[in-house]
Design a protein around this motif. Structure first.
Motif, PDB file in Angstrom:
ATOM      1  N   ASP A 225       0.822  -1.212   0.000  1.00 30.27           N
ATOM      2  CA  ASP A 225       0.000   0.000   0.000  1.00 30.27           C
ATOM      3  C   ASP A 225       0.857   1.264   0.000  1.00 30.27           C
ATOM      4  O   ASP A 225       1.753   1.428   0.843  1.00 30.27           O
ATOM      5  CB  ASP A 225      -0.894   0.031   1.247  1.00 30.27           C
ATOM      6  CG  ASP A 225      -1.966  -1.041   1.222  1.00 30.27           C
ATOM      7  OD1 ASP A 225      -2.099  -1.734   0.205  1.00 30.27           O
ATOM      8  OD2 ASP A 225      -2.669  -1.190   2.243  1.00 30.27           O
ATOM      9  N   VAL A 251       0.185  -5.129  -7.218  1.00 27.75           N
ATOM     10  CA  VAL A 251       0.212  -3.734  -6.788  1.00 27.75           C
ATOM     11  C   VAL A 251      -0.996  -3.485  -5.894  1.00 27.75           C
ATOM     12  O   VAL A 251      -2.149  -3.651  -6.317  1.00 27.75           O
ATOM     13  CB  VAL A 251       0.193  -2.777  -7.994  1.00 27.75           C
ATOM     14  CG1 VAL A 251       0.412  -1.340  -7.539  1.00 27.75           C
ATOM     15  CG2 VAL A 251       1.270  -3.179  -9.014  1.00 27.75           C
ATOM     16  N   GLU A 252      -0.721  -3.041  -4.666  1.00 26.36           N
ATOM     17  CA  GLU A 252      -1.783  -2.860  -3.686  1.00 26.36           C
ATOM     18  C   GLU A 252      -2.303  -1.416  -3.692  1.00 26.36           C
ATOM     19  O   GLU A 252      -1.948  -0.621  -4.564  1.00 26.36           O
ATOM     20  CB  GLU A 252      -1.279  -3.297  -2.304  1.00 26.36           C
ATOM     21  CG  GLU A 252      -0.905  -4.772  -2.267  1.00 26.36           C
ATOM     22  CD  GLU A 252      -0.525  -5.276  -0.887  1.00 26.36           C
ATOM     23  OE1 GLU A 252      -0.334  -4.450   0.033  1.00 26.36           O
ATOM     24  OE2 GLU A 252      -0.391  -6.508  -0.728  1.00 26.36           O
ATOM     25  N   ALA A 253      -3.137  -1.075  -2.740  1.00 22.75           N
ATOM     26  CA  ALA A 253      -3.872   0.187  -2.743  1.00 22.75           C
ATOM     27  C   ALA A 253      -2.945   1.399  -2.801  1.00 22.75           C
ATOM     28  O   ALA A 253      -1.967   1.483  -2.047  1.00 22.75           O
ATOM     29  CB  ALA A 253      -4.762   0.275  -1.506  1.00 22.75           C
ATOM     30  N   ALA A 255      -0.679   2.251  -4.565  1.00 19.21           N
ATOM     31  CA  ALA A 255       0.716   1.979  -4.901  1.00 19.21           C
ATOM     32  C   ALA A 255       0.923   2.125  -6.403  1.00 19.21           C
ATOM     33  O   ALA A 255      -0.035   2.106  -7.183  1.00 19.21           O
ATOM     34  CB  ALA A 255       1.117   0.585  -4.444  1.00 19.21           C
ATOM     35  N   LYS A 256       2.190   2.260  -6.802  1.00 18.56           N
ATOM     36  CA  LYS A 256       2.512   2.436  -8.220  1.00 18.56           C
ATOM     37  C   LYS A 256       3.731   1.608  -8.585  1.00 18.56           C
ATOM     38  O   LYS A 256       4.738   1.620  -7.873  1.00 18.56           O
ATOM     39  CB  LYS A 256       2.774   3.911  -8.530  1.00 18.56           C
ATOM     40  CG  LYS A 256       3.119   4.160  -9.993  1.00 18.56           C
ATOM     41  CD  LYS A 256       3.366   5.634 -10.273  1.00 18.56           C
ATOM     42  CE  LYS A 256       3.723   5.860 -11.746  1.00 18.56           C
ATOM     43  NZ  LYS A 256       3.973   7.299 -12.043  1.00 18.56           N
ATOM     44  N   LEU A 277      -3.621  -5.374 -10.317  1.00 17.86           N
ATOM     45  CA  LEU A 277      -3.903  -4.182  -9.524  1.00 17.86           C
ATOM     46  C   LEU A 277      -4.997  -4.564  -8.534  1.00 17.86           C
ATOM     47  O   LEU A 277      -6.177  -4.629  -8.893  1.00 17.86           O
ATOM     48  CB  LEU A 277      -4.331  -3.038 -10.430  1.00 17.86           C
ATOM     49  CG  LEU A 277      -3.323  -2.679 -11.537  1.00 17.86           C
ATOM     50  CD1 LEU A 277      -3.897  -1.634 -12.481  1.00 17.86           C
ATOM     51  CD2 LEU A 277      -2.007  -2.186 -10.945  1.00 17.86           C
ATOM     52  N   ALA A 282      -4.564   1.730  -7.299  1.00 18.19           N
ATOM     53  CA  ALA A 282      -3.270   1.206  -7.744  1.00 18.19           C
ATOM     54  C   ALA A 282      -3.012   1.597  -9.200  1.00 18.19           C
ATOM     55  O   ALA A 282      -3.945   1.771  -9.988  1.00 18.19           O
ATOM     56  CB  ALA A 282      -3.229  -0.303  -7.594  1.00 18.19           C
ATOM     57  N   ARG A 283      -1.709   1.702  -9.559  1.00 17.95           N
ATOM     58  CA  ARG A 283      -1.351   2.094 -10.922  1.00 17.95           C
ATOM     59  C   ARG A 283      -0.148   1.284 -11.409  1.00 17.95           C
ATOM     60  O   ARG A 283       0.780   1.015 -10.647  1.00 17.95           O
ATOM     61  CB  ARG A 283      -1.020   3.588 -10.987  1.00 17.95           C
ATOM     62  CG  ARG A 283      -0.692   4.057 -12.406  1.00 17.95           C
ATOM     63  CD  ARG A 283      -0.413   5.537 -12.522  1.00 17.95           C
ATOM     64  NE  ARG A 283      -0.201   5.874 -13.944  1.00 17.95           N
ATOM     65  CZ  ARG A 283      -1.141   6.300 -14.767  1.00 17.95           C
ATOM     66  NH1 ARG A 283      -2.374   6.475 -14.306  1.00 17.95           N
ATOM     67  NH2 ARG A 283      -0.869   6.558 -16.030  1.00 17.95           N
ATOM     68  N   THR A 311      -8.408   2.038 -10.478  1.00 17.59           N
ATOM     69  CA  THR A 311      -7.041   1.672 -10.848  1.00 17.59           C
ATOM     70  C   THR A 311      -6.722   2.202 -12.241  1.00 17.59           C
ATOM     71  O   THR A 311      -7.617   2.523 -13.026  1.00 17.59           O
ATOM     72  CB  THR A 311      -6.863   0.150 -10.813  1.00 17.59           C
ATOM     73  OG1 THR A 311      -7.881  -0.448 -11.633  1.00 17.59           O
ATOM     74  CG2 THR A 311      -6.991  -0.378  -9.391  1.00 17.59           C
TER      75      THR A 311
END
Length: 443
Positions: A225, A251-253, A255-256, A277, A282-283, A311
């Motif tokens: 995250d 990829v969590e909340a 996060a990129k 995602l 997330a990205r 996302t």
């Protein structure tokens, strides 16, 4: 079931017999299961949809022995072989799949834990169980994942502590020595970026000789995250190397994760890059280039799965093929049910520089949610004759004009890399591999 295993599979079974038990019950069980599945299914055939553009009949008739660790430990490797501008932080080096402490620098400072997988397993195996005890279930389509899970005895364990801001990239180096002909090596990579952390990783594939080798790498990456991870994947193996990689990025909340990939070498190269995602906001952004000539074959399988709300993903990939080379690109975007607010785009453009070259591109889009923005596109073409005419009318020779246009076409995929020194170096490497002219043509 394959009643008569191919030479490739028979050699893998022989190699497994030479791998000593780890002494960890769940790990040894997972290795046995994956080996049994490989023996049952063999390598994927042409009718397997996931491999239809990358035939493996010739590879299935080859036998690769497991690379000898003693030989790999004795191979002299000059640091200049893998040195990269702008990458002077911690480094972990493998030669023919064998960790080389003498070439590595594991002291990464506060907030970073970098170690060989073998050391991490000996110290505390249980935290690694979830990643290493996976049983792949797709059969032949996952043959190389089964092979890696059965035979990889070492690899990378990288952990970035929560809220750590890591200034220097972590450099993961895979060297095919060229000393051990007709051998195979296998490496696992585990990367965990803690909540709110920021880090960069460069994974680098090089060869020191021209002897034929097979390498497999399976990577599992988790971006927790609010964390940010930048990855650069540079593949510059010899023209006799077969390299099969699988990367799974979670990829969590909020996060990129960003990936820049440059594929230059290898005889047969395949990379399966799957990103999930899984947290809101997330990205994932990806940029990639492959430049092929001769009889090279490169297959990139990109899949981005939007499994949470709001996302975003953006993929921009370029391909070039000359001679009798063949490039394959599959770009898939999947927006799951409930992933409302997702924003996804994918662009794949390709250039054919000879009549014998081939590029197969397959964009896919699956949407099961509402309020989604998604777009994808793919093109295959040749250099614009009007642009070539314009440059030649200004006194620029044909070879140089072709190189200028080809380089401009590819640079769109590299220009967003924030590490300026590394970005310029990748551009120089790309120029050197352009099939339409030598590097000095652009001086």
């Amino acid at each position: 079931m394959n009643l008569a295993p191919s030479p490739f599979v028979r050699a893998a079974l022989d190699a497994a017999a030479a791998v000593p038990p780890s002494g960890i019950a769940w790990l040894d069980a997972a290795r046995r299961e994956n080996l049994e599945t490989l023996a049952e299914t063999g390598l994927p055939e042409a009718r397997n949809e996931a491999w239809k553009y990358t035939p493996l009949r010739a590879l299935s008739q080859r036998a690769f022995a497991l690379a000898d660790a003693g030989v790999a430990n004795g191979v002299v490797v000059e640091p200049s072989r893998y040195a990269l501008p702008g990458v002077d932080g911690p480094r972990i080096v493998f030669v023919d799949g064998v960790f080389r402490a003498d070439l590595s620098s594991l002291d990464a400072g506060e907030g970073v834990s970098l170690s060989p997988l073998g050391v991490a397993l000996a110290a505390q195996p249980e935290p690694l169980r979830f990643a290493l005890a996976n049983r792949y279930r797709r059969g032949a389509a996952d043959a190389f994942a089964h092979l890696n899970a059965a035979l990889a005895v070492d690899g990378v364990v990288l952990h970035i502590a929560g809220n750590a801001m890591i200034a220097k990239p972590v450099h993961i180096v895979h060297v095919s020595s060229g000393v051990q002909a007709d051998t195979a090596w296998h490496v696992r990579v585990l990367i965990d970026v803690g909540q709110g952390a920021r880090a960069d990783v460069v994974e680098h594939f090089v060869s020191q000789g021209e002897a034929a080798q097979l390498g497999t790498v399976v990577a599992d990456v988790v971006v927790r995250d609010g964390a940010t991870l930048g990855m650069v994947l540079l593949q510059d193996a010899s023209a006799s190397t077969t390299l099969v990689r699988r990367s799974h990025v979670r990829v969590e909340a909020a996060a990129k994760a960003t990936v820049h990939a440059l594929e230059l070498g290898g005889a047969l190269v395949r990379h399966e890059l799957t990103t999930e995602l899984v947290g809101d906001g997330a990205r994932f952004d990806s940029r990639g280039v492959f430049a092929l000539s001769g009889r090279q074959h490169t297959d990139t399988q990109l899949e981005v799965r939007h499994n949470a709300r709001d996302t975003a993903s953006d993929a921009l990939w370029r391909g070039i093929a000359d001679g009798r080379a063949r490039g394959v690109f599959r770009g898939a975007i999947v927006v799951a049910e409930g992933a409302d607010g997702s924003d996804a785009s994918l662009s794949n453009k390709n250039l054919l520089l000879s009549a014998q070259a081939e590029i197969d591109t397959k964009p896919e889009l699956e949407i099961y949610a509402d309020e989604v923005k998604a777009a994808h596109g793919a093109t295959i073409g040749q250099l614009d004759e009007r642009s070539l005419f314009y440059l030649r009318s200004r006194g620029i020779p044909l070879a140089q004009a072709r190189s200028l246009l080809t380089l401009a076409f590819c640079r769109a995929a590299l220009e967003s890399l924030p590490n300026e020194a590394l970005r310029e170096h990748l551009g120089d490497l790309l120029v050197g591999h352009l099939p339409t002219g030598p590097a000095e043509a652009l001086a």
